[in-house]
Design an enzyme around this catalytic site. Sequence first.
Site, PDB file in Angstrom:
ATOM      1  N   HIS A 215       2.497  -4.613  -2.527  1.00  0.00           N
ATOM      2  CA  HIS A 215       3.790  -3.938  -2.539  1.00  0.00           C
ATOM      3  C   HIS A 215       3.632  -2.533  -3.128  1.00  0.00           C
ATOM      4  O   HIS A 215       4.150  -1.543  -2.595  1.00  0.00           O
ATOM      5  CB  HIS A 215       4.795  -4.730  -3.395  1.00  0.00           C
TER       6      HIS A 215
ATOM      7  N   ASP B 140      51.067 -20.883  14.253  1.00  0.00           N
ATOM      8  CA  ASP B 140      50.337 -21.553  15.328  1.00  0.00           C
ATOM      9  C   ASP B 140      50.298 -20.711  16.592  1.00  0.00           C
ATOM     10  O   ASP B 140      49.348 -20.807  17.376  1.00  0.00           O
ATOM     11  CB  ASP B 140      50.995 -22.900  15.658  1.00  0.00           C
TER      12      ASP B 140
ATOM     13  N   GLN C 209      53.881 -30.834  11.611  1.00  0.00           N
ATOM     14  CA  GLN C 209      52.427 -31.000  11.492  1.00  0.00           C
ATOM     15  C   GLN C 209      52.014 -32.425  11.791  1.00  0.00           C
ATOM     16  O   GLN C 209      50.957 -32.671  12.380  1.00  0.00           O
ATOM     17  CB  GLN C 209      51.951 -30.589  10.103  1.00  0.00           C
TER      18      GLN C 209
ATOM     19  N   HIS D 133      50.846 -33.507  15.372  1.00  0.00           N
ATOM     20  CA  HIS D 133      49.513 -33.258  15.933  1.00  0.00           C
ATOM     21  C   HIS D 133      48.696 -34.526  16.100  1.00  0.00           C
ATOM     22  O   HIS D 133      47.976 -34.688  17.083  1.00  0.00           O
ATOM     23  CB  HIS D 133      48.730 -32.297  15.031  1.00  0.00           C
TER      24      HIS D 133
ATOM     25  N   GLU E 268      45.424 -26.712   4.379  1.00  0.00           N
ATOM     26  CA  GLU E 268      45.188 -25.860   5.547  1.00  0.00           C
ATOM     27  C   GLU E 268      46.348 -24.869   5.702  1.00  0.00           C
ATOM     28  O   GLU E 268      46.147 -23.662   5.870  1.00  0.00           O
ATOM     29  CB  GLU E 268      45.060 -26.739   6.787  1.00  0.00           C
ATOM     30  N   HIS E 269      47.565 -25.382   5.670  1.00  0.00           N
ATOM     31  CA  HIS E 269      48.782 -24.559   5.718  1.00  0.00           C
ATOM     32  C   HIS E 269      49.586 -24.819   4.450  1.00  0.00           C
ATOM     33  O   HIS E 269      49.776 -25.980   4.084  1.00  0.00           O
ATOM     34  CB  HIS E 269      49.663 -24.927   6.908  1.00  0.00           C
TER      35      HIS E 269
END
Length: 441
Positions: free
Chosen positions: A432, A373, A270, A273, A339-340
Amino acid sequence: MLSITDFRANMPSGLALRQALPRAQMNIEEAAEKIRPLMREVKDRGAGALRDLSEKFDGVRPEHLRVPEQALSQALQQLDPAVREAMELSIEHNRAGHRAQLPTERITEIMPGGIVKQRWIPVERVGLYVPGGLAVYPSSVIMNVVAAQEAGVSEIAVTSPPQARFGGGVHPTILAACQLLGVKEVYAVGGAQAIAMLAYGASGEAGVDPDPLCQPVDVITGPGNIFVAAAKRLVRAVCGIDAEAGPTEIGIIADSSADPTLVAADMISQAEHDPNAASVLFTDSEELARKVEAVIVPEAQATKHSQRICQALSGSQSGIILVADMASAIEAANAYAPEHLEIHTAHAQEVAEKICNAGAIFVGSYTPVPLGDYLAGSNHVLPTGGTGRYEGGLSVMAYLKPVQQVEYQREALKEMARPLTAFADAEDLPAHEEAVNCRFR
Protein backbone atom coordinates in the site's frame (compact mmCIF):
# COMPACT_ATOMS: atom_id res chain seq x y z
CA MET A 1 -64.73 -9.25 17.45
CA LEU A 2 -61.80 -7.04 18.50
CA SER A 3 -59.96 -8.13 21.62
CA ILE A 4 -59.01 -5.39 24.11
CA THR A 5 -55.65 -5.43 25.88
CA ASP A 6 -55.59 -3.10 28.88
CA PHE A 7 -52.16 -1.60 29.54
CA ARG A 8 -53.42 1.35 31.63
CA ALA A 9 -52.15 0.04 34.96
CA ASN A 10 -48.94 -1.57 33.80
CA MET A 11 -47.57 -1.25 30.28
CA PRO A 12 -44.39 -3.23 29.53
CA SER A 13 -41.48 -1.52 27.81
CA GLY A 14 -38.78 -2.31 25.29
CA LEU A 15 -38.69 -5.85 23.91
CA ALA A 16 -41.43 -6.98 26.32
CA LEU A 17 -43.80 -4.39 24.84
CA ARG A 18 -43.02 -5.44 21.27
CA GLN A 19 -43.69 -9.06 22.17
CA ALA A 20 -46.96 -8.23 23.95
CA LEU A 21 -48.52 -6.44 20.96
CA PRO A 22 -50.69 -8.24 18.37
CA ARG A 23 -48.73 -9.46 15.38
CA ALA A 24 -49.39 -11.77 12.43
CA GLN A 25 -47.12 -14.80 12.57
CA MET A 26 -45.11 -15.63 9.45
CA ASN A 27 -42.51 -18.41 9.35
CA ILE A 28 -40.29 -17.31 6.48
CA GLU A 29 -37.66 -19.98 7.17
CA GLU A 30 -40.18 -22.80 6.92
CA ALA A 31 -41.59 -21.37 3.70
CA ALA A 32 -38.06 -20.98 2.29
CA GLU A 33 -37.33 -24.67 2.82
CA LYS A 34 -40.54 -25.60 1.01
CA ILE A 35 -39.75 -23.54 -2.07
CA ARG A 36 -36.00 -24.17 -2.31
CA PRO A 37 -36.43 -27.14 -4.73
CA LEU A 38 -38.89 -25.12 -6.80
CA MET A 39 -36.39 -22.27 -7.12
CA ARG A 40 -33.67 -24.67 -8.22
CA GLU A 41 -36.02 -26.18 -10.81
CA VAL A 42 -36.64 -22.76 -12.39
CA LYS A 43 -32.91 -22.05 -12.39
CA ASP A 44 -32.16 -25.37 -14.12
CA ARG A 45 -35.12 -25.79 -16.49
CA GLY A 46 -36.35 -22.26 -17.19
CA ALA A 47 -39.63 -21.86 -19.07
CA GLY A 48 -40.56 -25.56 -18.87
CA ALA A 49 -40.42 -25.43 -15.09
CA LEU A 50 -42.36 -22.15 -15.03
CA ARG A 51 -45.21 -23.67 -17.03
CA ASP A 52 -45.27 -26.82 -14.90
CA LEU A 53 -45.38 -24.77 -11.70
CA SER A 54 -48.10 -22.46 -13.03
CA GLU A 55 -50.20 -25.49 -13.87
CA LYS A 56 -49.64 -26.84 -10.35
CA PHE A 57 -50.21 -23.66 -8.32
CA ASP A 58 -52.33 -21.41 -10.56
CA GLY A 59 -54.43 -24.06 -12.28
CA VAL A 60 -53.43 -22.94 -15.77
CA ARG A 61 -50.57 -23.58 -18.18
CA PRO A 62 -49.75 -20.29 -19.94
CA GLU A 63 -49.11 -20.47 -23.66
CA HIS A 64 -47.23 -17.17 -23.54
CA LEU A 65 -45.09 -16.65 -20.44
CA ARG A 66 -44.05 -13.29 -21.84
CA VAL A 67 -47.18 -11.31 -22.56
CA PRO A 68 -47.47 -10.29 -26.26
CA GLU A 69 -47.33 -6.53 -26.78
CA GLN A 70 -50.67 -6.69 -28.59
CA ALA A 71 -52.31 -7.88 -25.37
CA LEU A 72 -50.93 -4.81 -23.55
CA SER A 73 -52.30 -2.31 -26.04
CA GLN A 74 -55.62 -4.15 -26.26
CA ALA A 75 -56.00 -4.12 -22.46
CA LEU A 76 -55.56 -0.35 -22.37
CA GLN A 77 -58.03 0.16 -25.21
CA GLN A 78 -60.66 -1.84 -23.31
CA LEU A 79 -60.02 -0.24 -19.92
CA ASP A 80 -62.91 1.55 -18.24
CA PRO A 81 -62.32 5.29 -18.88
CA ALA A 82 -62.95 6.13 -15.22
CA VAL A 83 -60.29 3.62 -14.14
CA ARG A 84 -57.87 4.98 -16.74
CA GLU A 85 -58.43 8.51 -15.46
CA ALA A 86 -57.77 7.35 -11.89
CA MET A 87 -54.59 5.55 -12.97
CA GLU A 88 -53.31 8.58 -14.85
CA LEU A 89 -53.91 10.77 -11.80
CA SER A 90 -52.12 8.24 -9.60
CA ILE A 91 -49.15 8.18 -12.00
CA GLU A 92 -49.01 11.98 -12.04
CA HIS A 93 -49.10 12.26 -8.24
CA ASN A 94 -46.59 9.47 -7.75
CA ARG A 95 -44.15 10.96 -10.24
CA ALA A 96 -44.19 14.20 -8.26
CA GLY A 97 -43.80 12.41 -4.93
CA HIS A 98 -40.96 10.17 -6.11
CA ARG A 99 -39.12 12.87 -8.03
CA ALA A 100 -38.84 14.76 -4.75
CA GLN A 101 -36.93 11.79 -3.28
CA LEU A 102 -34.05 12.01 -5.75
CA PRO A 103 -30.78 12.80 -3.94
CA THR A 104 -28.42 15.53 -5.09
CA GLU A 105 -24.92 14.77 -6.34
CA ARG A 106 -22.30 16.68 -4.35
CA ILE A 107 -18.63 17.46 -4.83
CA THR A 108 -16.70 17.90 -1.60
CA GLU A 109 -13.18 19.35 -1.53
CA ILE A 110 -11.53 17.29 1.19
CA MET A 111 -8.31 19.30 0.82
CA PRO A 112 -6.77 21.49 -1.89
CA GLY A 113 -6.39 19.24 -4.92
CA GLY A 114 -8.41 16.39 -3.44
CA ILE A 115 -12.13 15.90 -4.06
CA VAL A 116 -14.81 13.27 -3.46
CA LYS A 117 -17.88 13.33 -5.66
CA GLN A 118 -21.00 11.59 -4.34
CA ARG A 119 -22.83 10.02 -7.26
CA TRP A 120 -26.17 8.16 -7.33
CA ILE A 121 -26.19 5.61 -10.14
CA PRO A 122 -29.36 3.69 -11.06
CA VAL A 123 -29.21 -0.07 -11.44
CA GLU A 124 -29.64 -1.16 -15.05
CA ARG A 125 -32.41 -3.73 -14.80
CA VAL A 126 -35.17 -4.36 -12.25
CA GLY A 127 -37.90 -6.95 -11.79
CA LEU A 128 -41.19 -5.80 -10.29
CA TYR A 129 -43.61 -8.27 -8.73
CA VAL A 130 -47.35 -7.53 -8.76
CA PRO A 131 -49.45 -9.95 -6.67
CA GLY A 132 -52.66 -11.67 -7.76
CA GLY A 133 -54.61 -13.74 -5.27
CA LEU A 134 -57.64 -12.19 -3.57
CA ALA A 135 -57.52 -8.90 -5.50
CA VAL A 136 -56.05 -7.20 -8.54
CA TYR A 137 -53.45 -4.49 -7.89
CA PRO A 138 -52.77 -2.07 -10.76
CA SER A 139 -51.80 0.37 -8.00
CA SER A 140 -48.80 -1.86 -7.21
CA VAL A 141 -47.72 -1.61 -10.85
CA ILE A 142 -47.76 2.15 -10.54
CA MET A 143 -45.93 2.23 -7.19
CA ASN A 144 -43.13 -0.04 -8.39
CA VAL A 145 -42.72 1.27 -11.92
CA VAL A 146 -42.88 5.00 -11.17
CA ALA A 147 -40.23 4.73 -8.44
CA ALA A 148 -37.92 2.81 -10.81
CA GLN A 149 -38.52 5.17 -13.72
CA GLU A 150 -37.90 8.28 -11.65
CA ALA A 151 -34.67 6.70 -10.39
CA GLY A 152 -33.53 6.37 -14.02
CA VAL A 153 -33.71 2.57 -14.42
CA SER A 154 -33.35 1.67 -18.10
CA GLU A 155 -34.88 -1.85 -18.14
CA ILE A 156 -38.05 -2.81 -16.27
CA ALA A 157 -39.68 -6.24 -16.22
CA VAL A 158 -43.05 -6.77 -14.53
CA THR A 159 -44.40 -10.17 -13.54
CA SER A 160 -47.81 -11.15 -12.17
CA PRO A 161 -49.59 -14.50 -11.70
CA PRO A 162 -51.38 -16.05 -14.69
CA GLN A 163 -55.16 -16.04 -14.40
CA ALA A 164 -57.18 -19.08 -15.46
CA ARG A 165 -60.19 -16.89 -16.31
CA PHE A 166 -58.03 -14.93 -18.75
CA GLY A 167 -56.65 -17.99 -20.50
CA GLY A 168 -53.40 -18.05 -18.57
CA GLY A 169 -52.69 -14.37 -19.15
CA VAL A 170 -52.14 -11.54 -16.69
CA HIS A 171 -55.21 -9.66 -15.46
CA PRO A 172 -56.09 -7.04 -18.14
CA THR A 173 -56.13 -4.18 -15.61
CA ILE A 174 -52.52 -4.98 -14.70
CA LEU A 175 -51.62 -5.04 -18.39
CA ALA A 176 -53.37 -1.70 -18.96
CA ALA A 177 -51.34 -0.11 -16.16
CA CYS A 178 -48.12 -1.45 -17.71
CA GLN A 179 -49.10 -0.03 -21.10
CA LEU A 180 -49.90 3.36 -19.59
CA LEU A 181 -46.43 3.41 -18.02
CA GLY A 182 -44.66 2.27 -21.18
CA VAL A 183 -43.55 -1.10 -19.76
CA LYS A 184 -43.42 -3.69 -22.55
CA GLU A 185 -41.69 -6.58 -20.77
CA VAL A 186 -44.43 -8.34 -18.81
CA TYR A 187 -44.59 -11.98 -17.69
CA ALA A 188 -47.50 -14.23 -16.70
CA VAL A 189 -45.57 -15.81 -13.85
CA GLY A 190 -46.45 -15.67 -10.15
CA GLY A 191 -45.29 -16.80 -6.75
CA ALA A 192 -41.82 -17.94 -5.77
CA GLN A 193 -41.18 -19.14 -9.32
CA ALA A 194 -41.49 -15.55 -10.56
CA ILE A 195 -38.83 -14.40 -8.11
CA ALA A 196 -36.55 -17.24 -9.27
CA MET A 197 -37.08 -16.25 -12.90
CA LEU A 198 -36.19 -12.64 -12.21
CA ALA A 199 -33.16 -13.44 -10.06
CA TYR A 200 -31.58 -16.21 -12.14
CA GLY A 201 -33.02 -15.52 -15.54
CA ALA A 202 -34.84 -18.25 -17.47
CA SER A 203 -34.19 -20.13 -20.68
CA GLY A 204 -37.05 -20.49 -23.14
CA GLU A 205 -38.70 -23.70 -24.33
CA ALA A 206 -37.55 -24.68 -27.81
CA GLY A 207 -40.05 -23.70 -30.48
CA VAL A 208 -42.25 -21.84 -27.98
CA ASP A 209 -40.29 -19.00 -26.35
CA PRO A 210 -37.33 -16.82 -27.25
CA ASP A 211 -34.11 -17.97 -25.61
CA PRO A 212 -33.43 -16.64 -23.09
CA LEU A 213 -36.99 -16.02 -22.02
CA CYS A 214 -35.93 -13.58 -19.29
CA GLN A 215 -32.60 -12.01 -18.41
CA PRO A 216 -31.65 -11.79 -14.73
CA VAL A 217 -32.30 -8.50 -12.95
CA ASP A 218 -30.27 -6.41 -10.51
CA VAL A 219 -33.08 -5.63 -8.03
CA ILE A 220 -36.47 -7.20 -7.28
CA THR A 221 -39.23 -5.21 -5.58
CA GLY A 222 -42.94 -5.56 -4.92
CA PRO A 223 -45.23 -7.18 -2.33
CA GLY A 224 -46.41 -10.78 -2.31
CA ASN A 225 -47.41 -13.70 -0.12
CA ILE A 226 -45.20 -15.61 2.32
CA PHE A 227 -43.66 -17.69 -0.48
CA VAL A 228 -42.74 -14.58 -2.45
CA ALA A 229 -41.14 -13.16 0.69
CA ALA A 230 -39.26 -16.42 1.28
CA ALA A 231 -38.08 -16.49 -2.33
CA LYS A 232 -36.69 -12.99 -1.95
CA ARG A 233 -34.71 -14.15 1.06
CA LEU A 234 -33.22 -17.02 -0.99
CA VAL A 235 -32.06 -14.79 -3.87
CA ARG A 236 -30.49 -11.99 -1.83
CA ALA A 237 -27.03 -13.33 -2.68
CA VAL A 238 -27.53 -12.72 -6.40
CA CYS A 239 -29.64 -9.55 -6.54
CA GLY A 240 -31.04 -6.79 -4.38
CA ILE A 241 -34.55 -6.87 -2.89
CA ASP A 242 -36.75 -4.27 -1.23
CA ALA A 243 -38.02 -6.26 1.77
CA GLU A 244 -39.56 -9.53 2.92
CA ALA A 245 -43.10 -8.19 3.12
CA GLY A 246 -45.69 -9.89 5.33
CA PRO A 247 -49.46 -9.43 5.75
CA THR A 248 -50.64 -5.84 5.61
CA GLU A 249 -51.24 -3.95 8.86
CA ILE A 250 -52.67 -0.69 10.13
CA GLY A 251 -52.10 0.96 13.47
CA ILE A 252 -54.31 3.86 14.59
CA ILE A 253 -53.56 6.28 17.42
CA ALA A 254 -56.82 7.88 18.56
CA ASP A 255 -58.00 9.93 21.52
CA SER A 256 -61.47 10.86 22.76
CA SER A 257 -61.87 13.40 19.95
CA ALA A 258 -61.78 10.68 17.27
CA ASP A 259 -64.86 9.63 15.32
CA PRO A 260 -65.38 5.90 16.09
CA THR A 261 -67.11 5.36 12.75
CA LEU A 262 -64.06 6.62 10.85
CA VAL A 263 -61.67 4.59 13.00
CA ALA A 264 -63.73 1.45 12.43
CA ALA A 265 -63.96 2.10 8.68
CA ASP A 266 -60.20 2.43 8.39
CA MET A 267 -59.55 -0.74 10.39
CA ILE A 268 -61.99 -2.58 8.12
CA SER A 269 -60.34 -1.20 4.98
CA GLN A 270 -57.03 -2.91 5.78
CA ALA A 271 -58.70 -6.11 6.97
CA GLU A 272 -60.26 -6.32 3.51
CA HIS A 273 -56.87 -7.28 2.01
CA ASP A 274 -56.32 -10.62 3.67
CA PRO A 275 -57.59 -12.85 6.52
CA ASN A 276 -54.13 -12.40 8.08
CA ALA A 277 -54.23 -8.59 7.85
CA ALA A 278 -53.71 -6.75 11.13
CA SER A 279 -55.77 -3.81 12.43
CA VAL A 280 -54.65 -2.37 15.79
CA LEU A 281 -56.05 0.65 17.65
CA PHE A 282 -53.99 2.46 20.31
CA THR A 283 -56.13 4.72 22.51
CA ASP A 284 -56.29 6.26 25.97
CA SER A 285 -60.09 6.51 25.78
CA GLU A 286 -62.07 3.52 27.02
CA GLU A 287 -65.24 5.18 25.73
CA LEU A 288 -63.80 5.38 22.20
CA ALA A 289 -62.61 1.76 22.42
CA ARG A 290 -66.11 0.58 23.32
CA LYS A 291 -67.72 2.66 20.57
CA VAL A 292 -65.32 1.33 17.94
CA GLU A 293 -65.96 -2.19 19.18
CA ALA A 294 -69.70 -1.65 18.82
CA VAL A 295 -69.54 0.03 15.40
CA ILE A 296 -67.06 -2.30 13.73
CA VAL A 297 -69.08 -5.51 13.98
CA PRO A 298 -72.16 -4.49 11.92
CA GLU A 299 -70.01 -2.48 9.50
CA ALA A 300 -67.67 -5.42 8.88
CA GLN A 301 -70.56 -7.83 8.42
CA ALA A 302 -72.19 -5.53 5.87
CA THR A 303 -69.22 -5.31 3.51
CA LYS A 304 -68.69 -7.37 0.36
CA HIS A 305 -65.68 -9.28 1.72
CA SER A 306 -67.11 -9.72 5.20
CA GLN A 307 -65.76 -13.24 5.73
CA ARG A 308 -62.10 -12.34 5.29
CA ILE A 309 -62.58 -9.01 7.11
CA CYS A 310 -64.19 -10.62 10.16
CA GLN A 311 -61.50 -13.29 10.19
CA ALA A 312 -58.78 -10.64 10.16
CA LEU A 313 -60.38 -8.45 12.83
CA SER A 314 -61.05 -11.35 15.18
CA GLY A 315 -57.59 -12.85 14.69
CA SER A 316 -54.78 -12.62 17.24
CA GLN A 317 -53.01 -10.10 14.99
CA SER A 318 -55.72 -7.45 15.52
CA GLY A 319 -57.14 -5.69 18.56
CA ILE A 320 -57.45 -2.59 20.72
CA ILE A 321 -54.59 -1.50 22.98
CA LEU A 322 -55.93 0.60 25.87
CA VAL A 323 -53.26 2.83 27.45
CA ALA A 324 -53.06 5.41 30.23
CA ASP A 325 -52.31 8.50 28.10
CA MET A 326 -51.20 9.72 24.69
CA ALA A 327 -47.52 9.40 25.56
CA SER A 328 -48.12 5.69 26.20
CA ALA A 329 -50.07 5.37 22.95
CA ILE A 330 -47.13 6.87 21.05
CA GLU A 331 -44.68 4.55 22.84
CA ALA A 332 -46.80 1.50 22.03
CA ALA A 333 -47.22 2.53 18.38
CA ASN A 334 -43.47 3.06 18.01
CA ALA A 335 -42.89 -0.39 19.51
CA TYR A 336 -45.38 -1.88 17.05
CA ALA A 337 -43.87 -0.03 14.04
CA PRO A 338 -46.92 -0.55 11.81
CA GLU A 339 -46.85 -0.61 8.04
CA HIS A 340 -49.48 2.17 8.06
CA LEU A 341 -50.06 4.45 11.04
CA GLU A 342 -53.08 6.76 11.15
CA ILE A 343 -53.37 9.51 13.76
CA HIS A 344 -56.87 10.58 14.85
CA THR A 345 -56.19 12.97 17.73
CA ALA A 346 -56.94 16.56 18.65
CA HIS A 347 -53.32 17.53 17.94
CA ALA A 348 -52.48 15.06 15.19
CA GLN A 349 -49.46 16.92 13.80
CA GLU A 350 -47.81 17.07 17.22
CA VAL A 351 -48.33 13.35 17.69
CA ALA A 352 -46.97 12.64 14.20
CA GLU A 353 -43.71 14.43 15.02
CA LYS A 354 -43.16 11.95 17.86
CA ILE A 355 -43.48 8.88 15.66
CA CYS A 356 -40.16 7.32 14.71
CA ASN A 357 -41.21 3.80 13.68
CA ALA A 358 -43.78 3.41 10.90
CA GLY A 359 -43.82 2.56 7.21
CA ALA A 360 -45.95 5.62 6.44
CA ILE A 361 -47.77 8.10 8.69
CA PHE A 362 -51.26 9.39 7.85
CA VAL A 363 -52.06 12.57 9.76
CA GLY A 364 -55.61 13.61 10.63
CA SER A 365 -59.07 12.18 10.06
CA TYR A 366 -59.09 13.17 6.36
CA THR A 367 -55.98 11.15 5.46
CA PRO A 368 -57.09 7.50 5.40
CA VAL A 369 -54.69 4.76 4.30
CA PRO A 370 -56.56 4.08 1.01
CA LEU A 371 -55.51 7.57 -0.11
CA GLY A 372 -51.90 6.40 0.22
CA ASP A 373 -52.76 3.14 -1.54
CA TYR A 374 -53.71 4.99 -4.69
CA LEU A 375 -53.41 8.73 -5.05
CA ALA A 376 -51.57 10.54 -2.25
CA GLY A 377 -48.24 10.59 -4.10
CA SER A 378 -46.55 8.37 -1.51
CA ASN A 379 -45.55 4.75 -2.10
CA HIS A 380 -47.71 1.95 -0.71
CA VAL A 381 -45.00 -0.74 -0.72
CA LEU A 382 -44.08 -0.49 2.96
CA PRO A 383 -42.26 -2.44 5.70
CA THR A 384 -44.38 -4.89 7.71
CA GLY A 385 -43.95 -7.10 10.75
CA GLY A 386 -42.23 -4.44 12.84
CA THR A 387 -39.41 -3.94 10.33
CA GLY A 388 -40.39 -0.26 10.17
CA ARG A 389 -37.98 0.11 13.11
CA TYR A 390 -35.08 -0.14 10.65
CA GLU A 391 -36.50 -0.14 7.11
CA GLY A 392 -38.33 2.42 5.01
CA GLY A 393 -40.91 2.06 2.29
CA LEU A 394 -40.17 1.62 -1.39
CA SER A 395 -38.61 4.72 -2.92
CA VAL A 396 -36.24 5.74 -5.69
CA MET A 397 -33.43 4.76 -3.30
CA ALA A 398 -34.23 1.07 -3.84
CA TYR A 399 -32.92 1.47 -7.39
CA LEU A 400 -29.97 3.81 -6.80
CA LYS A 401 -26.40 2.93 -5.83
CA PRO A 402 -24.36 5.50 -3.89
CA VAL A 403 -20.94 5.61 -5.55
CA GLN A 404 -18.08 7.84 -4.42
CA GLN A 405 -15.83 9.13 -7.15
CA VAL A 406 -12.42 10.18 -5.82
CA GLU A 407 -9.89 12.43 -7.58
CA TYR A 408 -6.62 13.71 -6.06
CA GLN A 409 -3.97 15.82 -7.84
CA ARG A 410 -0.22 15.13 -7.56
CA GLU A 411 0.52 17.61 -4.79
CA ALA A 412 -2.47 16.52 -2.76
CA LEU A 413 -1.39 12.88 -2.88
CA LYS A 414 2.21 13.86 -2.02
CA GLU A 415 0.96 15.63 1.09
CA MET A 416 -0.92 12.48 2.14
CA ALA A 417 2.10 10.18 1.61
CA ARG A 418 3.51 10.45 5.15
CA PRO A 419 0.29 9.77 7.10
CA LEU A 420 -0.66 7.08 4.59
CA THR A 421 2.71 5.39 5.16
CA ALA A 422 2.05 5.40 8.89
CA PHE A 423 -1.29 3.65 8.34
CA ALA A 424 0.25 1.09 5.96
CA ASP A 425 3.08 0.31 8.44
CA ALA A 426 0.57 -0.09 11.28
CA GLU A 427 -1.40 -2.60 9.23
CA ASP A 428 1.70 -4.35 7.85
CA LEU A 429 0.74 -3.62 4.24
CA PRO A 430 3.96 -2.34 2.66
CA ALA A 431 2.60 -2.60 -0.90
CA HIS A 432 0.00 0.00 0.00
CA GLU A 433 2.81 2.38 0.98
CA GLU A 434 4.78 1.57 -2.19
CA ALA A 435 1.76 2.26 -4.43
CA VAL A 436 1.91 5.88 -3.23
CA ASN A 437 5.64 6.48 -2.80
CA CYS A 438 6.61 5.06 -6.21
CA ARG A 439 4.84 8.01 -7.80
CA PHE A 440 7.35 10.48 -6.37
CA ARG A 441 10.75 8.88 -7.18
